[in-house]
Design a protein around this motif. Structure first.
Motif, PDB file in Angstrom:
ATOM      1  N   ALA A 136       0.823  -1.208   0.000  1.00  0.00           N
ATOM      2  CA  ALA A 136       0.000   0.000   0.000  1.00  0.00           C
ATOM      3  C   ALA A 136       0.860   1.262   0.000  1.00  0.00           C
ATOM      4  CB  ALA A 136      -0.926  -0.013   1.217  1.00  0.00           C
ATOM      5  N   CYS A 137       1.930   1.276   0.791  1.00  0.00           N
ATOM      6  CA  CYS A 137       2.778   2.467   0.869  1.00  0.00           C
ATOM      7  C   CYS A 137       3.580   2.676  -0.413  1.00  0.00           C
ATOM      8  CB  CYS A 137       3.713   2.359   2.076  1.00  0.00           C
ATOM      9  SG  CYS A 137       2.892   2.512   3.676  1.00  0.00           S
ATOM     10  N   ALA A 138       4.097   1.590  -0.993  1.00  0.00           N
ATOM     11  CA  ALA A 138       4.882   1.714  -2.227  1.00  0.00           C
ATOM     12  C   ALA A 138       4.027   2.236  -3.375  1.00  0.00           C
ATOM     13  CB  ALA A 138       5.493   0.365  -2.583  1.00  0.00           C
ATOM     14  N   ARG A 139       2.758   1.842  -3.399  1.00  0.00           N
ATOM     15  CA  ARG A 139       1.856   2.351  -4.429  1.00  0.00           C
ATOM     16  C   ARG A 139       1.540   3.828  -4.217  1.00  0.00           C
ATOM     17  NH1 ARG A 139      -2.734  -2.447  -4.735  1.00  0.00           N
ATOM     18  NH2 ARG A 139      -1.528  -3.939  -5.985  1.00  0.00           N
ATOM     19  N   ARG A 140       1.400   4.218  -2.950  1.00  0.00           N
ATOM     20  CA  ARG A 140       0.998   5.599  -2.668  1.00  0.00           C
ATOM     21  C   ARG A 140       2.156   6.577  -2.811  1.00  0.00           C
ATOM     22  NH1 ARG A 140      -2.019   7.791   2.844  1.00  0.00           N
ATOM     23  NH2 ARG A 140      -2.264   9.948   2.145  1.00  0.00           N
ATOM     24  N   TRP A 141       3.367   6.146  -2.420  1.00  0.00           N
ATOM     25  CA  TRP A 141       4.524   7.039  -2.452  1.00  0.00           C
ATOM     26  C   TRP A 141       5.682   6.393  -3.220  1.00  0.00           C
ATOM     27  CZ3 TRP A 141       2.462   6.183   2.733  1.00  0.00           C
ATOM     28  CH2 TRP A 141       1.595   7.204   3.157  1.00  0.00           C
ATOM     29  N   PRO A 142       5.536   6.172  -4.499  1.00  0.00           N
ATOM     30  CA  PRO A 142       6.605   5.528  -5.272  1.00  0.00           C
ATOM     31  C   PRO A 142       7.906   6.314  -5.190  1.00  0.00           C
ATOM     32  CG  PRO A 142       4.950   6.527  -6.717  1.00  0.00           C
ATOM     33  CD  PRO A 142       4.388   6.564  -5.348  1.00  0.00           C
ATOM     34  N   GLY A 143       8.998   5.589  -4.965  1.00  0.00           N
ATOM     35  CA  GLY A 143      10.307   6.222  -4.873  1.00  0.00           C
ATOM     36  C   GLY A 143      10.620   6.821  -3.517  1.00  0.00           C
ATOM     37  N   GLN A 144       9.661   6.806  -2.590  1.00  0.00           N
ATOM     38  CA  GLN A 144       9.852   7.405  -1.264  1.00  0.00           C
ATOM     39  C   GLN A 144       9.846   6.359  -0.139  1.00  0.00           C
ATOM     40  OE1 GLN A 144      10.216  10.867  -0.391  1.00  0.00           O
ATOM     41  NE2 GLN A 144      10.748  10.907  -2.550  1.00  0.00           N
ATOM     42  N   VAL A 145       9.767   5.093  -0.534  1.00  0.00           N
ATOM     43  CA  VAL A 145       9.606   4.022   0.460  1.00  0.00           C
ATOM     44  C   VAL A 145      10.767   3.036   0.369  1.00  0.00           C
ATOM     45  CG1 VAL A 145       8.140   2.101   1.209  1.00  0.00           C
ATOM     46  CG2 VAL A 145       7.096   4.243   0.438  1.00  0.00           C
ATOM     47  N   SER A 146      11.288   2.636   1.515  1.00  0.00           N
ATOM     48  CA  SER A 146      12.277   1.564   1.606  1.00  0.00           C
ATOM     49  C   SER A 146      11.774   0.529   2.602  1.00  0.00           C
ATOM     50  CB  SER A 146      13.648   2.109   2.033  1.00  0.00           C
ATOM     51  OG  SER A 146      13.544   2.720   3.307  1.00  0.00           O
ATOM     52  N   ALA A 147      12.456  -0.596   2.697  1.00  0.00           N
ATOM     53  CA  ALA A 147      12.038  -1.667   3.613  1.00  0.00           C
ATOM     54  C   ALA A 147      13.239  -2.182   4.387  1.00  0.00           C
ATOM     55  CB  ALA A 147      11.384  -2.806   2.835  1.00  0.00           C
ATOM     56  N   ILE A 148      12.978  -2.591   5.638  1.00  0.00           N
ATOM     57  CA  ILE A 148      14.004  -3.211   6.486  1.00  0.00           C
ATOM     58  C   ILE A 148      13.465  -4.560   6.945  1.00  0.00           C
ATOM     59  CG2 ILE A 148      15.465  -2.981   8.527  1.00  0.00           C
ATOM     60  CD1 ILE A 148      14.814   0.046   8.492  1.00  0.00           C
ATOM     61  N   HIS A 149      14.193  -5.613   6.628  1.00  0.00           N
ATOM     62  CA  HIS A 149      13.799  -6.959   7.074  1.00  0.00           C
ATOM     63  C   HIS A 149      14.774  -7.434   8.139  1.00  0.00           C
ATOM     64  CE1 HIS A 149      12.429 -11.095   7.099  1.00  0.00           C
ATOM     65  NE2 HIS A 149      13.664 -11.503   6.856  1.00  0.00           N
ATOM     66  N   VAL A 150      14.233  -7.887   9.261  1.00  0.00           N
ATOM     67  CA  VAL A 150      15.066  -8.411  10.346  1.00  0.00           C
ATOM     68  C   VAL A 150      15.028  -9.931  10.296  1.00  0.00           C
ATOM     69  CG1 VAL A 150      15.468  -8.462  12.828  1.00  0.00           C
ATOM     70  CG2 VAL A 150      14.569  -6.380  11.754  1.00  0.00           C
ATOM     71  N   HIS A 151      16.180 -10.527  10.037  1.00  0.00           N
ATOM     72  CA  HIS A 151      16.320 -11.984   9.988  1.00  0.00           C
ATOM     73  C   HIS A 151      16.696 -12.456  11.390  1.00  0.00           C
ATOM     74  CE1 HIS A 151      17.793 -15.977   9.070  1.00  0.00           C
ATOM     75  NE2 HIS A 151      17.531 -15.843   7.775  1.00  0.00           N
ATOM     76  N   HIS A 152      15.716 -13.068  12.079  1.00  0.00           N
ATOM     77  CA  HIS A 152      15.935 -13.442  13.475  1.00  0.00           C
ATOM     78  C   HIS A 152      16.795 -14.692  13.635  1.00  0.00           C
ATOM     79  CE1 HIS A 152      12.289 -10.932  13.717  1.00  0.00           C
ATOM     80  NE2 HIS A 152      12.711 -10.622  14.923  1.00  0.00           N
ATOM     81  N   GLY A 153      16.806 -15.547  12.635  1.00  0.00           N
ATOM     82  CA  GLY A 153      17.602 -16.762  12.714  1.00  0.00           C
ATOM     83  C   GLY A 153      17.110 -17.766  13.728  1.00  0.00           C
ATOM     84  N   LEU A 154      15.833 -17.707  14.080  1.00  0.00           N
ATOM     85  CA  LEU A 154      15.305 -18.572  15.137  1.00  0.00           C
ATOM     86  C   LEU A 154      14.622 -19.821  14.608  1.00  0.00           C
ATOM     87  CD1 LEU A 154      13.765 -15.857  17.515  1.00  0.00           C
ATOM     88  CD2 LEU A 154      15.874 -17.166  17.849  1.00  0.00           C
ATOM     89  N   GLN A 155      14.341 -19.872  13.311  1.00  0.00           N
ATOM     90  CA  GLN A 155      13.608 -21.012  12.768  1.00  0.00           C
ATOM     91  C   GLN A 155      14.027 -21.250  11.325  1.00  0.00           C
ATOM     92  OE1 GLN A 155       9.449 -20.079  11.727  1.00  0.00           O
ATOM     93  NE2 GLN A 155       9.707 -18.156  12.830  1.00  0.00           N
ATOM     94  N   ALA A 156      13.778 -22.465  10.847  1.00  0.00           N
ATOM     95  CA  ALA A 156      14.167 -22.830   9.487  1.00  0.00           C
ATOM     96  C   ALA A 156      13.468 -21.969   8.450  1.00  0.00           C
ATOM     97  CB  ALA A 156      13.860 -24.306   9.245  1.00  0.00           C
ATOM     98  N   ALA A 157      12.258 -21.494   8.766  1.00  0.00           N
ATOM     99  CA  ALA A 157      11.483 -20.699   7.807  1.00  0.00           C
ATOM    100  C   ALA A 157      12.030 -19.295   7.620  1.00  0.00           C
ATOM    101  CB  ALA A 157      10.028 -20.623   8.265  1.00  0.00           C
ATOM    102  N   ALA A 158      13.016 -18.894   8.437  1.00  0.00           N
ATOM    103  CA  ALA A 158      13.520 -17.521   8.364  1.00  0.00           C
ATOM    104  C   ALA A 158      14.061 -17.189   6.982  1.00  0.00           C
ATOM    105  CB  ALA A 158      14.591 -17.300   9.425  1.00  0.00           C
ATOM    106  N   ASP A 159      14.708 -18.143   6.336  1.00  0.00           N
ATOM    107  CA  ASP A 159      15.246 -17.887   4.994  1.00  0.00           C
ATOM    108  C   ASP A 159      14.125 -17.677   3.982  1.00  0.00           C
ATOM    109  OD1 ASP A 159      17.834 -18.050   5.935  1.00  0.00           O
ATOM    110  OD2 ASP A 159      18.069 -20.172   5.404  1.00  0.00           O
ATOM    111  N   ASN A 160      13.002 -18.385   4.160  1.00  0.00           N
ATOM    112  CA  ASN A 160      11.856 -18.191   3.265  1.00  0.00           C
ATOM    113  C   ASN A 160      11.269 -16.790   3.420  1.00  0.00           C
ATOM    114  OD1 ASN A 160      12.086 -20.824   2.344  1.00  0.00           O
ATOM    115  ND2 ASN A 160      10.614 -21.630   3.843  1.00  0.00           N
ATOM    116  N   PHE A 161      11.233 -16.299   4.663  1.00  0.00           N
ATOM    117  CA  PHE A 161      10.756 -14.934   4.895  1.00  0.00           C
ATOM    118  C   PHE A 161      11.656 -13.935   4.175  1.00  0.00           C
ATOM    119  CE2 PHE A 161       8.373 -16.823   8.386  1.00  0.00           C
ATOM    120  CZ  PHE A 161       7.223 -16.061   8.401  1.00  0.00           C
ATOM    121  N   GLU A 162      12.955 -14.130   4.301  1.00  0.00           N
ATOM    122  CA  GLU A 162      13.896 -13.211   3.654  1.00  0.00           C
ATOM    123  C   GLU A 162      13.721 -13.238   2.137  1.00  0.00           C
ATOM    124  OE1 GLU A 162      18.704 -12.414   3.129  1.00  0.00           O
ATOM    125  OE2 GLU A 162      18.001 -13.935   4.551  1.00  0.00           O
ATOM    126  N   GLN A 163      13.585 -14.432   1.561  1.00  0.00           N
ATOM    127  CA  GLN A 163      13.446 -14.541   0.108  1.00  0.00           C
ATOM    128  C   GLN A 163      12.156 -13.869  -0.376  1.00  0.00           C
ATOM    129  OE1 GLN A 163      15.853 -15.610  -2.088  1.00  0.00           O
ATOM    130  NE2 GLN A 163      14.396 -14.571  -3.446  1.00  0.00           N
TER     131      GLN A 163
END
Length: 313
Positions: free
Chosen positions: A34-61
């Motif tokens: 929703a934010c990327a559509r509303r403010w193109p070029g003004q939005v970035s993302a931060i992903h925190v990889h917790h490393g606590l479960q096998a699925a963490a790599d799938n979240f990152e991908q």
């Protein structure tokens, strides 16, 4: 009254540029989309990889793929979110997540004016119920604020009045996928038990519970602000460190309020209710020069130092 994703986003007016805390789950995926559509070029993302479960790599991908599709810059922060002895896993992960978000900004990996997080109405209800289960005071019952300041940044929760099910329906209408966290169904975690067992019961008995609980949290937040203002005024009067005779002149409630405030701002510690009650009892009894105060309070000890209270750890 709960809001739709569209209504929540229409009311969201952050300072730009904006960074999104992106886990890869439905809620943060919807917020980023929703934010990327509303403010193109003004939005970035931060992903925190917790490393606590096998699925963490799938979240990152998922986050990498989504950000590439939306042409949104992505920063991945890897953290050790394992909990210390006596600390809950949820608290440890949450603390690590906030530290990672702030570290990304401090390192100038991203330079936003605002950060948005994707907690929604169900998360707010769960937070309030957890606070009630722990016997929390006004500060705990205020639950999660919709916006606040920290580290020179404006932080926002724009979806805080949107039910989780509505967010998923909105994503499905956008033909957008997300990743389900397998731990969300693990009822060893208190928050998950609340979600699985209590929320359906509340829905059946009080269909408008999300809105009414949010209203109660808002009332508690206002009361929290008033208590903070009063504590600041009283601390200016009793002094820092506080004078015992000045504390004795306050009502029991105001004395407790200013003592909590003093311990938090001066010593970064919070007393248990029983510790605070014991300290107040000693303050009331402190009418002679030889009266000694030495009590365990929070992470350290409060003691009498002549005419004032002191604290050490």
């Amino acid at each position: 009254m709960t809001h739709s994703v569209e209504a929540a986003m229409a009311a969201f007016t952050p300072m730009l540029p904006l960074a999104i805390g992106l886990s890869g789950g439905a809620d943060s995926t919807a917020l980023l989309l929703a934010c990327a559509r509303r403010w193109p070029g003004q939005v970035s993302a931060i992903h925190v990889h917790h490393g606590l479960q096998a699925a963490a790599d799938n979240f990152e991908q998922h986050c990498i793929t989504l950000c590439a599709q939306l042409e949104v810059p992505l920063t991945v922060q890897r953290v050790d979110a394992r909990h210390a002895r006596g600390q809950s896993p949820e608290d440890a992960a949450r603390t690590a997540r906030y530290q990672a978000l702030q570290a990304a900004v401090a390192a100038h990996t991203v330079v936003p004016a605002s950060i948005a997080l994707a907690q929604h109405a169900d998360d707010q209800v769960e937070t309030l119920l957890l606070a009630l289960s722990r016997g929390a005071g006004v500060a705990g019952l205020a639950a999660m604020p919709a916006q606040w300041q920290r580290g020179g940044l404006a932080w926002h929760r724009p979806l805080l009045e949107v039910p989780g099910a509505d967010i998923r329906r909105w994503l499905q209408a956008q033909h957008q996928t997300w990743v389900e966290d397998p731990t969300n169904s693990d009822e060893r975690y208190t928050r998950n038990r609340i979600r699985a067992r209590l929320l359906p019961a509340l829905e059946a008995v009080f269909p408008a519970f999300r809105a009414t609980f949010a209203r109660s949290a808002s009332h508690a937040a206002q009361a929290k602000e008033l208590l903070l203002e009063l504590a600041e005024q009283d601390l200016a009067q009793v002094g820092n460190p506080p004078r015992i005779t000045a504390l004795q002149a306050l009502s029991t409630a105001r004395q407790a309020n200013v003592l909590r405030h003093w311990l938090l701002i001066a010593h970064q510690t919070t007393p248990a209710s029983s510790q605070l009650a014991q300290l107040q009892q000693q303050i009331r009894a402190c009418t002679t020069r030889g009266h000694r105060i030495h009590l365990k309070v929070g992470r350290g000890f409060v003691l009498r130092a002549g005419a004032v209270l002191d604290w050490y750890n």
